[in-house]
Motif scaffolding. Structure first.
Motif, PDB file in Angstrom:
ATOM      1  N   TRP A 179       0.838  -1.207   0.000  1.00  0.00           N
ATOM      2  CA  TRP A 179       0.000   0.000   0.000  1.00  0.00           C
ATOM      3  C   TRP A 179       0.869   1.251   0.000  1.00  0.00           C
ATOM      4  N   THR A 180       1.900   1.254   0.833  1.00  0.00           N
ATOM      5  CA  THR A 180       2.824   2.391   0.868  1.00  0.00           C
ATOM      6  C   THR A 180       3.479   2.589  -0.505  1.00  0.00           C
ATOM      7  N   GLN A 181       3.884   1.469  -1.104  1.00  0.00           N
ATOM      8  CA  GLN A 181       4.482   1.522  -2.445  1.00  0.00           C
ATOM      9  C   GLN A 181       3.496   2.122  -3.443  1.00  0.00           C
ATOM     10  N   PHE A 182       2.247   1.658  -3.327  1.00  0.00           N
ATOM     11  CA  PHE A 182       1.196   2.108  -4.246  1.00  0.00           C
ATOM     12  C   PHE A 182       0.967   3.617  -4.133  1.00  0.00           C
ATOM     13  N   ILE A 183       0.881   4.108  -2.886  1.00  0.00           N
ATOM     14  CA  ILE A 183       0.670   5.554  -2.677  1.00  0.00           C
ATOM     15  C   ILE A 183       1.829   6.344  -3.282  1.00  0.00           C
ATOM     16  N   LYS A 184       3.040   5.817  -3.087  1.00  0.00           N
ATOM     17  CA  LYS A 184       4.202   6.509  -3.653  1.00  0.00           C
ATOM     18  C   LYS A 184       4.153   6.528  -5.173  1.00  0.00           C
ATOM     19  N   SER A 185       3.696   5.401  -5.758  1.00  0.00           N
ATOM     20  CA  SER A 185       3.629   5.369  -7.223  1.00  0.00           C
ATOM     21  C   SER A 185       2.565   6.339  -7.740  1.00  0.00           C
ATOM     22  N   ILE A 186       1.487   6.512  -6.962  1.00  0.00           N
ATOM     23  CA  ILE A 186       0.458   7.490  -7.347  1.00  0.00           C
ATOM     24  C   ILE A 186       1.076   8.883  -7.413  1.00  0.00           C
ATOM     25  N   ALA A 187       1.909   9.176  -6.393  1.00  0.00           N
ATOM     26  CA  ALA A 187       2.517  10.501  -6.335  1.00  0.00           C
ATOM     27  C   ALA A 187       3.408  10.768  -7.547  1.00  0.00           C
ATOM     28  N   ASN A 188       3.944   9.680  -8.120  1.00  0.00           N
ATOM     29  CA  ASN A 188       4.868   9.856  -9.251  1.00  0.00           C
ATOM     30  C   ASN A 188       4.189   9.810 -10.617  1.00  0.00           C
ATOM     31  N   VAL A 189       3.063   9.094 -10.684  1.00  0.00           N
ATOM     32  CA  VAL A 189       2.354   8.984 -11.966  1.00  0.00           C
ATOM     33  C   VAL A 189       1.316  10.078 -12.011  1.00  0.00           C
ATOM     34  N   SER A 190       1.470  11.043 -12.923  1.00  0.00           N
ATOM     35  CA  SER A 190       0.393  12.014 -12.976  1.00  0.00           C
ATOM     36  C   SER A 190      -0.382  11.811 -14.254  1.00  0.00           C
ATOM     37  N   GLY A 191      -1.647  12.135 -14.229  1.00  0.00           N
ATOM     38  CA  GLY A 191      -2.491  12.040 -15.410  1.00  0.00           C
ATOM     39  C   GLY A 191      -3.490  10.924 -15.323  1.00  0.00           C
ATOM     40  N   ASP A 192      -3.021   9.681 -15.473  1.00  0.00           N
ATOM     41  CA  ASP A 192      -3.940   8.554 -15.576  1.00  0.00           C
ATOM     42  C   ASP A 192      -3.519   7.436 -14.611  1.00  0.00           C
ATOM     43  N   LEU A 193      -4.341   7.229 -13.585  1.00  0.00           N
ATOM     44  CA  LEU A 193      -4.006   6.223 -12.568  1.00  0.00           C
ATOM     45  C   LEU A 193      -4.607   4.863 -12.880  1.00  0.00           C
ATOM     46  N   SER A 194      -5.434   4.822 -13.923  1.00  0.00           N
ATOM     47  CA  SER A 194      -6.281   3.648 -14.127  1.00  0.00           C
ATOM     48  C   SER A 194      -5.493   2.358 -14.295  1.00  0.00           C
ATOM     49  N   SER A 195      -4.287   2.443 -14.891  1.00  0.00           N
ATOM     50  CA  SER A 195      -3.579   1.194 -15.160  1.00  0.00           C
ATOM     51  C   SER A 195      -2.565   0.808 -14.081  1.00  0.00           C
ATOM     52  N   LEU A 196      -2.520   1.585 -12.988  1.00  0.00           N
ATOM     53  CA  LEU A 196      -1.650   1.196 -11.873  1.00  0.00           C
ATOM     54  C   LEU A 196      -2.180  -0.069 -11.204  1.00  0.00           C
ATOM     55  N   THR A 197      -1.259  -0.941 -10.806  1.00  0.00           N
ATOM     56  CA  THR A 197      -1.676  -2.147 -10.089  1.00  0.00           C
ATOM     57  C   THR A 197      -1.804  -1.828  -8.604  1.00  0.00           C
ATOM     58  N   ALA A 198      -2.982  -2.028  -8.078  1.00  0.00           N
ATOM     59  CA  ALA A 198      -3.244  -1.692  -6.679  1.00  0.00           C
ATOM     60  C   ALA A 198      -3.317  -2.957  -5.828  1.00  0.00           C
ATOM     61  N   PRO A 199      -3.028  -2.837  -4.526  1.00  0.00           N
ATOM     62  CA  PRO A 199      -3.151  -3.996  -3.635  1.00  0.00           C
ATOM     63  C   PRO A 199      -4.601  -4.506  -3.589  1.00  0.00           C
ATOM     64  N   PRO A 200      -4.766  -5.818  -3.399  1.00  0.00           N
ATOM     65  CA  PRO A 200      -6.077  -6.456  -3.479  1.00  0.00           C
ATOM     66  C   PRO A 200      -7.181  -5.808  -2.635  1.00  0.00           C
ATOM     67  N   PHE A 201      -6.852  -5.365  -1.411  1.00  0.00           N
ATOM     68  CA  PHE A 201      -7.933  -4.905  -0.516  1.00  0.00           C
ATOM     69  C   PHE A 201      -8.667  -3.682  -1.046  1.00  0.00           C
ATOM     70  N   ILE A 202      -8.038  -2.959  -2.007  1.00  0.00           N
ATOM     71  CA  ILE A 202      -8.642  -1.722  -2.490  1.00  0.00           C
ATOM     72  C   ILE A 202      -9.357  -1.918  -3.845  1.00  0.00           C
ATOM     73  N   LEU A 203      -9.376  -3.159  -4.347  1.00  0.00           N
ATOM     74  CA  LEU A 203      -9.994  -3.402  -5.660  1.00  0.00           C
ATOM     75  C   LEU A 203     -11.507  -3.532  -5.573  1.00  0.00           C
ATOM     76  N   SER A 204     -12.177  -2.882  -6.516  1.00  0.00           N
ATOM     77  CA  SER A 204     -13.635  -3.011  -6.637  1.00  0.00           C
ATOM     78  C   SER A 204     -13.927  -3.984  -7.774  1.00  0.00           C
ATOM     79  N   PRO A 205     -14.990  -4.787  -7.646  1.00  0.00           N
ATOM     80  CA  PRO A 205     -15.351  -5.713  -8.726  1.00  0.00           C
ATOM     81  C   PRO A 205     -16.229  -5.067  -9.789  1.00  0.00           C
TER      82      PRO A 205
END
Ligand code: 0T9
Length: 380
Positions: free
Chosen positions: A12-38
């Motif tokens: 999760w910490t890694q994911f938040i950091k990657s969000i901070a670095n990727v600007s524009g489109d977050l849709s294709s980032l791989t997120a940890p399982p607990f935050i995924l919606s079906p």
């Protein structure tokens, strides 16, 4: 409290950091399982009509002011579903499934007490960046909503800031054969609570609803301040056409878009979304084509729901590979993907005409025009 499962803390910490670095489109980032919606983003346009009666009765307004007020009331009443419903059903905002190009979502709200059948057609018209086009209509009541949605994201102060790109237009057929149009712009989002793994949306800044009759709604959004204020607050001003003199006066509405609001002058209730809403009716997965969202994502969604993330990831990978192959085949054949229900145009004359009335920037936007070729819906 902290909603991140112990085993997913570092991802999760890694994911938040990657969000901070990727600007524009977050849709294709791989997120940890607990935050995924079906649920895929192609389902989201259904939020526009979960109070079908408010949508159906817009044309019943006797004057342009009355109709503009009804459009505002309907719009405000959709916000709870659009922006807080994942928190209610899944405990927090979650990362939706990222639709594939050509993904479809069909649904309807049945005719009930003479309000008429309302139909929904959604198509994913772009994958990179993700763009979703939709068309919602209640033909017997003469109401049509159409629009498209994309997002530009950035990171600021620990929150994700989402600028919504795209707009919606609502058309009302009047009894005398004339039409009234409304241009609807979309609010800016701030996704808070990320560090604790329990994200939620707050709306910020302003959005507008400009009627072709000249009436304009300006909606200002405000969250909970450091010292005062309530979350999910708004104030809306409905102002008469420019140059209409003193015969009309502006009215204002204030409250919380996820509960109730009132008319500031009279104190009368304006919106109240504390009662139940009506989810869209969708045909059984087994009857759907391969392009329909719930069939397409069935195994992934099942994996997420049952915490079988291995299956979810494998099936998601399979869908993504198929898509990549399709794009390669098109490139080789020199063809491009053809949209099924919409035609893309660079300028929207309605946006230009109505946006000019309140000096909207940019002066034009692109548009996806519905081909009027939706499925026939069973009027259940
Ligand atoms: C149009 C709506 C939109 C779509 C979603 C930002 C978001 C994708 C777009 C704007 C609808 O009418 C209203 C509601 C929610 C919006 C989504 C909330 C959200 O978090 C996602 C983005 C892409 C993420 O998934 C960010 C990562 C995630 C871990 C945060 C929960």
């Amino acid at each position: 409290g902290d909603a991140v499962p112990a085993s997913q803390k570092s991802t999760w910490t890694q994911f938040i950091k990657s969000i901070a670095n990727v600007s524009g489109d977050l849709s294709s980032l791989t997120a940890p399982p607990f935050i995924l919606s079906p649920v895929s983003l192609t389902e989201f346009p259904a939020y526009w009509c979960e109070r079908p009666d408010l949508f159906a009765t817009i044309a019943e307004g006797k004057t342009p002011e009355d109709r503009a007020r009804r459009v505002l009331k309907w719009f405000i009443s959709t916000l709870k579903g659009q922006y807080t419903s994942r928190n209610e059903t899944m405990g927090s905002e979650k990362k939706p499934l990222n639709p594939v190009l050509g993904e479809l979502f069909y649904g309807h709200w049945p005719d009930r007490d003479g309000r008429g059948l309302t139909t929904l057609v959604v198509e994913q018209v772009s994958h990179h960046p993700p763009i979703t086009a939709y068309h919602i209509a209640n033909p017997s009541r003469g109401i049509t909503l159409q629009g498209h949605n994309a997002q530009k994201t950035s990171f600021s102060g620990g929150n994700i800031i989402v600028k919504q790109v795209g707009h919606a237009t609502l058309t009302v057929s009047l009894r005398d054969g004339k039409k009234e149009d409304y241009l609807i712009t979309l609010p800016r989002l701030r996704i808070e609570g990320l560090w604790y793994g329990s994200p939620y949306i707050e709306l910020t800044e302003s959005s507008y609803i400009q009627s072709s009759s000249g009436w304009l709604s300006t909606i200002k959004y405000q969250g909970k301040g450091y010292f005062s204020g309530k979350s999910h607050s708004f104030k809306a001003d409905l102002t008469p056409p420019i140059g209409s003199g003193s015969s009309y006066r502006a009215s204002s509405f204030e409250g919380q878009w996820n509960t109730t609001s009132k008319n500031l002058r009279t104190g009368a209730v304006f919106t109240d979304v504390t009662g139940p809403k009506e989810e869209v009716t969708v045909g059984p997965v087994d009857d759907q084509t391969e392009w329909e969202s719930r069939r397409l994502w069935h195994k992934v969604a099942k994996g997420i729901r049952e915490s079988d993330f291995e299956t979810a990831a494998r099936e998601k990978g399979r869908i993504e590979n198929e898509q990549r192959q399709r794009r390669r085949d098109e490139a080789t054949a020199g063809t491009t993907w053809e949209l099924k229900h919409f035609t893309h145009e660079d300028d929207d004359p309605l946006y230009e005409r109505l946006g000019r009335l309140f000096k909207l920037v940019p002066p034009t936007e692109d548009v996806y025009v519905f081909k009027n070729n939706g499925p026939t819906f069973e009027d259940a």
